[in-house]
Design an enzyme around this catalytic site. Structure first.
Site, PDB file in Angstrom:
ATOM      1  N   THR A  65      22.306  63.451   5.334  1.00 52.92           N
ATOM      2  CA  THR A  65      21.213  64.366   5.007  1.00 52.92           C
ATOM      3  C   THR A  65      19.913  64.060   5.738  1.00 52.92           C
ATOM      4  OG1 THR A  65      20.901  62.980   3.047  1.00 52.92           O
ATOM      5  CG2 THR A  65      22.081  65.056   2.753  1.00 52.92           C
ATOM      6  N   VAL A  88       6.510  57.804  17.130  1.00 58.61           N
ATOM      7  CA  VAL A  88       5.982  59.171  17.039  1.00 58.61           C
ATOM      8  C   VAL A  88       4.473  59.182  17.237  1.00 58.61           C
ATOM      9  CG1 VAL A  88       5.711  61.170  15.531  1.00 58.61           C
ATOM     10  CG2 VAL A  88       7.880  59.939  15.593  1.00 58.61           C
ATOM     11  N   LEU A 122       2.557  57.089  18.858  1.00 55.07           N
ATOM     12  CA  LEU A 122       2.140  56.753  20.216  1.00 55.07           C
ATOM     13  C   LEU A 122       2.547  57.822  21.220  1.00 55.07           C
ATOM     14  CD1 LEU A 122       2.846  52.916  20.244  1.00 55.07           C
ATOM     15  CD2 LEU A 122       0.784  54.158  19.551  1.00 55.07           C
ATOM     16  N   GLU A 123       3.759  58.361  21.079  1.00 51.16           N
ATOM     17  CA  GLU A 123       4.185  59.410  22.003  1.00 51.16           C
ATOM     18  C   GLU A 123       3.295  60.643  21.877  1.00 51.16           C
ATOM     19  OE1 GLU A 123       8.974  58.318  22.224  1.00 51.16           O
ATOM     20  OE2 GLU A 123       8.312  60.249  21.428  1.00 51.16           O
ATOM     21  N   GLY A 152       5.976  57.235   9.694  1.00 53.02           N
ATOM     22  CA  GLY A 152       7.382  56.963   9.502  1.00 53.02           C
ATOM     23  C   GLY A 152       8.088  57.998   8.652  1.00 53.02           C
ATOM     24  N   ASP A 206      20.192  58.794   9.418  1.00 50.61           N
ATOM     25  CA  ASP A 206      18.969  58.363   8.743  1.00 50.61           C
ATOM     26  C   ASP A 206      19.156  58.167   7.247  1.00 50.61           C
ATOM     27  OD1 ASP A 206      17.903  58.685  11.244  1.00 50.61           O
ATOM     28  OD2 ASP A 206      16.342  60.096  10.663  1.00 50.61           O
ATOM     29  N   HIS A 212      17.805  47.101  47.426  1.00 49.90           N
ATOM     30  CA  HIS A 212      16.394  46.852  47.713  1.00 49.90           C
ATOM     31  C   HIS A 212      15.860  47.931  48.649  1.00 49.90           C
ATOM     32  CE1 HIS A 212      12.692  44.649  48.612  1.00 49.90           C
ATOM     33  NE2 HIS A 212      12.920  44.927  49.889  1.00 49.90           N
TER      34      HIS A 212
END
Length: 465
Positions: free
Chosen positions: A138, A179, A181-182, A265, A305, A438
């Site tokens: 859910t 969330v 910070l983005e 959160g 979740d 390289h």
């Protein structure tokens, strides 16, 4: 009253994965979802946020490209157009997922909220659905902290932030995780004055402190304000602005912004499921499961979740597949999380796999740690991608790589090489036996590996280019 081999509650990433696996065993599946259809990742999470981040990334590159000899003049932002593009893309994802469900003859989609009546049946509206096995998937719901005055003053969450077509002049972001910070950096690059308020002593507080400290510095370089060790006291309205009263390192501050974004959160969405009737144990973090994703009721599994284990889409899919498999196979699979990659799409990107230094210490492991900065790497210097560094942890005896942390460019792609290496329990010596192209950003992993190797009993010396 209908009976199914498997009843899945929640049609997000984990639930759909469980249903898909079960149909592969020839089982008839009821997929129940209260709507809107699509799941968190598609509707309000990974996909819409990354769509917006691409637009703000391009705006930032255009605004800073003069250092590379490319000056962009007359840059304009069409924010309603950015949101419209996002909406079109998300609709495509929803339509694709719905077609996957609709076209599978073994899946019956049932719209509505499910509630357990017993371990073997749920009620959805007036319907009673019976099942031999169940999967609870859910998802999660937003957590709103109990700060005095917050609800009365008003705020937006990531849900509203992803939809609004107008930009506030200023934004106070409560939270210091992915969330916060983005989206904070996204709005900052769109021209919004952004301030981050995190109650813990560093951003990304679950990681080692050096990561959050470095990332905070880069965000400040872009003009964002970052406050840690924040104790919120009250939020109130002041005319057209919203006022945050708090203490930072014990000092009182009063900050005003046009809007407040709460990004503190999420929590497992288990309300109204009546899990007690099913004999399913749960905690404030989520449904209690074992390694087989089985709950305390033998015929009921959980994934995503709702378990509170890792709030990540790829983990939800992984757990859903295990739940769908174990519900019908005699050969059981067990979930393991040693190699779960975690990525935060800030700029620079944060990516990691394996242990932190803190976790190694808690486990009593003796490790050797080494780091190397991108501003000393040839390809990074050539391309102007010099922010950040790579850190590697290895067992002090064997040299086995136990954790890799990257703060820098292209982290989402680069980390998977280390994921593969750790899957096969590679040592730093074995990593150094692999020829790296390289110049490439991926070469950076060889430098901390080389330093660790020198500190071990079997040093390896790389030849000069």
């Amino acid at each position: 009253m209908k009976r199914y081999d498997l009843v899945v509650i929640g049609a997000g990433s984990g639930g759909f994965a469980a249903a898909r696996v079960a149909t592969g065993y020839g089982k008839k599946v009821a997929l129940i979802d209260k709507g809107p259809f699509g799941g968190l990742c598609i509707l309000k999470g990974c996909m819409p946020s990354k769509t917006l981040l691409r637009s703000s990334e391009l705006a930032h590159l255009a605004g800073t490209s003069k250092a590379l000899g490319v000056a962009v003049h007359g840059l304009t932002l069409d924010y309603p157009g950015i949101i419209s593009r996002k909406n079109k893309i998300i609709k495509g994802f929803i339509d694709y997922r719905w077609e996957e469900v609709r076209s599978n003859p073994r899946i019956a989609f049932i719209e509505g909220a499910a509630q357990f009546r017993s371990p073997g049946e749920v009620q959805v509206g007036a319907k009673v659905i019976q099942g031999d096995r169940f999967v609870i998937s859910t998802g999660s719901s937003l957590f709103i902290p109990p700060i005095p005055g917050l609800r009365e003053t008003g705020f937006i969450t990531s849900d509203e932030a992803l939809e609004r077509i107008d930009l506030p002049r200023s934004l106070a972001v409560l939270g210091g995780g992915a969330v916060a910070l983005e989206l904070g950096q996204h709005f900052s690059r769109m021209g919004v004055k952004v301030s981050i308020f995190e109650r813990r002593n560093s951003l990304l507080s679950r990681e080692d402190g050096d990561i959050g400290l470095a990332l905070a510095g880069y965000l400040r370089e872009e003009g964002m304000e970052v406050y840690t060790n924040v104790v919120f006291e009250r939020i109130s309205a002041d005319g057209t602005l919203k006022q945050v009263e708090a203490r930072v390192d014990g000092r009182p501050i009063c900050f005003k912004a046009e809007e407040i974004l709460v990004a503190t959160g999420r929590q497992a969405a288990l309300e109204k499921l009546n899990l007690e009737a099913a004999g399913v144990a749960y905690t404030p973090k989520g449904v209690v499961v074992n390694e087989e994703m089985r709950t305390t009721a033998s015929s009921i599994f959980a994934a995503g979740d709702a378990t509170g284990i890792y709030p990540l889409t790829h983990v939800a899919v992984y757990q859903g597949e295990i739940a769908g498999h174990n519900a019908f196979s005699h050969v059981k699979r067990k979930a393991a999380y040693r190699l779960v990659p975690q990525i935060i799409f800030t700029d620079p990107t944060f990516a990691k796999v394996g242990m932190t230094e803190r976790e190694a210490k808690e486990k009593g492991l003796e490790v050797i740690v080494a780091a190397y900065p991108f501003d000393d790497l040839g390809k990074a210097i050539c391309t102007g991608q010099t922010k950040g560094y790579v850190k590697m942890l290895a067992d002090a005896g064997s040299g086995e790589i136990l954790g890799v942390h990257l703060l820098g460019p292209e982290g989402a792609s680069l980390i998977y090489g280390m994921n593969v290496a750790m899957r096969f329990r590679a040592t730093v010596h074995q990593l150094l036996e692999i020829p790296y192209f390289h110049p490439a950003l991926s070469e950076i992993f060889t430098y901390p590996a080389e330093e660790i190797a020198r500190k071990l009993s079997h040093p390896i010396h790389k030849e000069a280019d």
